[in-house]
Design a protein around this motif. Structure first.
Motif, PDB file in Angstrom:
ATOM      1  N   GLU A 197     -20.199 -72.263  11.871  1.00 54.68           N
ATOM      2  CA  GLU A 197     -20.852 -73.177  12.801  1.00 54.68           C
ATOM      3  C   GLU A 197     -19.896 -74.280  13.234  1.00 54.68           C
ATOM      4  N   VAL A 198     -20.225 -74.900  14.368  1.00 55.21           N
ATOM      5  CA  VAL A 198     -19.478 -76.068  14.823  1.00 55.21           C
ATOM      6  C   VAL A 198     -19.761 -77.193  13.831  1.00 55.21           C
ATOM      7  N   LEU A 199     -18.747 -78.025  13.584  1.00 51.80           N
ATOM      8  CA  LEU A 199     -18.895 -79.082  12.589  1.00 51.80           C
ATOM      9  C   LEU A 199     -18.532 -80.439  13.188  1.00 51.80           C
ATOM     10  N   TRP A 200     -19.242 -81.450  12.754  1.00 51.58           N
ATOM     11  CA  TRP A 200     -18.982 -82.837  13.131  1.00 51.58           C
ATOM     12  C   TRP A 200     -18.652 -83.576  11.850  1.00 51.58           C
ATOM     13  N   VAL A 201     -17.447 -84.122  11.771  1.00 46.46           N
ATOM     14  CA  VAL A 201     -17.003 -84.834  10.572  1.00 46.46           C
ATOM     15  C   VAL A 201     -16.846 -86.306  10.924  1.00 46.46           C
ATOM     16  N   THR A 202     -17.614 -87.148  10.247  1.00 47.77           N
ATOM     17  CA  THR A 202     -17.557 -88.583  10.516  1.00 47.77           C
ATOM     18  C   THR A 202     -16.307 -89.182   9.871  1.00 47.77           C
ATOM     19  N   PRO A 203     -15.915 -90.379  10.279  1.00 43.68           N
ATOM     20  CA  PRO A 203     -14.752 -91.032   9.656  1.00 43.68           C
ATOM     21  C   PRO A 203     -14.918 -91.225   8.142  1.00 43.68           C
ATOM     22  N   THR A 204     -16.154 -91.302   7.658  1.00 44.95           N
ATOM     23  CA  THR A 204     -16.388 -91.460   6.219  1.00 44.95           C
ATOM     24  C   THR A 204     -16.452 -90.125   5.485  1.00 44.95           C
ATOM     25  N   GLY A 205     -16.368 -89.009   6.234  1.00 49.03           N
ATOM     26  CA  GLY A 205     -16.350 -87.696   5.600  1.00 49.03           C
ATOM     27  C   GLY A 205     -17.677 -86.962   5.577  1.00 49.03           C
ATOM     28  N   THR A 206     -18.722 -87.552   6.123  1.00 53.66           N
ATOM     29  CA  THR A 206     -19.999 -86.848   6.208  1.00 53.66           C
ATOM     30  C   THR A 206     -19.854 -85.719   7.214  1.00 53.66           C
ATOM     31  N   VAL A 207     -20.373 -84.531   6.842  1.00 51.98           N
ATOM     32  CA  VAL A 207     -20.236 -83.351   7.701  1.00 51.98           C
ATOM     33  C   VAL A 207     -21.615 -82.896   8.166  1.00 51.98           C
ATOM     34  N   TYR A 208     -21.747 -82.726   9.475  1.00 52.21           N
ATOM     35  CA  TYR A 208     -22.954 -82.173  10.082  1.00 52.21           C
ATOM     36  C   TYR A 208     -22.574 -80.837  10.698  1.00 52.21           C
ATOM     37  N   GLY A 209     -23.444 -79.856  10.573  1.00 57.04           N
ATOM     38  CA  GLY A 209     -23.134 -78.544  11.122  1.00 57.04           C
ATOM     39  C   GLY A 209     -24.173 -78.069  12.110  1.00 57.04           C
ATOM     40  N   GLY A 210     -23.762 -77.133  12.960  1.00 52.23           N
ATOM     41  CA  GLY A 210     -24.668 -76.489  13.896  1.00 52.23           C
ATOM     42  C   GLY A 210     -25.286 -77.448  14.890  1.00 52.23           C
ATOM     43  N   ALA A 211     -26.603 -77.351  15.025  1.00 49.92           N
ATOM     44  CA  ALA A 211     -27.323 -78.165  16.011  1.00 49.92           C
ATOM     45  C   ALA A 211     -27.160 -79.655  15.743  1.00 49.92           C
ATOM     46  N   GLN A 212     -27.040 -80.048  14.481  1.00 52.37           N
ATOM     47  CA  GLN A 212     -26.874 -81.469  14.181  1.00 52.37           C
ATOM     48  C   GLN A 212     -25.486 -81.959  14.563  1.00 52.37           C
ATOM     49  N   ALA A 213     -24.492 -81.068  14.531  1.00 53.33           N
ATOM     50  CA  ALA A 213     -23.157 -81.426  15.038  1.00 53.33           C
ATOM     51  C   ALA A 213     -23.219 -81.648  16.548  1.00 53.33           C
ATOM     52  N   VAL A 214     -23.958 -80.793  17.231  1.00 56.03           N
ATOM     53  CA  VAL A 214     -24.136 -80.943  18.684  1.00 56.03           C
ATOM     54  C   VAL A 214     -24.867 -82.255  18.971  1.00 56.03           C
ATOM     55  N   ALA A 215     -25.888 -82.558  18.182  1.00 53.28           N
ATOM     56  CA  ALA A 215     -26.632 -83.808  18.367  1.00 53.28           C
ATOM     57  C   ALA A 215     -25.704 -85.017  18.209  1.00 53.28           C
TER      58      ALA A 215
END
Length: 143
Positions: free
Chosen positions: A66-84
């Motif tokens: 899945e697509v991933l969103w990694v915040t500067p603090t290291g929290t990782v969101y995947g899939g639809a939440q990364a898109v959000a």
């Protein structure tokens, strides 16, 4: 006399989040190109194939899934939440859409829609047969 090593400066901290996507997938690349051109999110965008996954705290297996969103603090969101999270970083009306995608029950529906699209990305506009293959089954480009 034994040599000593000078202390290394701490690794620079990231101030922007990072969106990590599958650079071998035509649909994913088309989607990211659209986001960069039209949404202009305030983040760094990189294909997982070129990212320092260890530094980001993510695995190749998850990056393929899945697509991933990694915040500067290291929290990782995947899939639809990364898109959000990507949409939230664009500002304007797209940020409102991103906020709505984080709310239940919309979040649950978005997850289902994301999984459906991810499973069928090779059939989507911009998709290629390589999108359907796991990384170890994808053809390597000619040199």
């Amino acid at each position: 006399m034994t040599p000593t090593t000078a202390p290394q400066p701490p690794a620079p901290s990231r101030t922007d989040p990072v969106l990590v996507y599958d650079g071998d997938c035509g649909f994913c690349t088309t989607s990211v190109t659209f986001a960069e051109r039209h949404l202009r999110p305030r983040c760094r965008i990189t294909a997982w194939q070129f990212a320092d996954l260890d530094a980001l705290g993510i695995t190749e297996q998850r990056s393929e899934y899945e697509v991933l969103w990694v915040t500067p603090t290291g929290t990782v969101y995947g899939g639809a939440q990364a898109v959000a999270r990507l949409l939230l970083r664009t500002g304007g009306p797209w940020a409102v859409v991103g906020a709505v995608l984080t709310l239940p029950p919309v979040r649950w529906l978005a997850h289902g829609a994301y999984r459906l699209i991810a499973r069928n990305r090779h059939r989507m506009p911009g998709g290629t047969p390589a999108c359907a293959l796991p990384t170890n089954g994808r053809p390597t480009p000619p040199s």
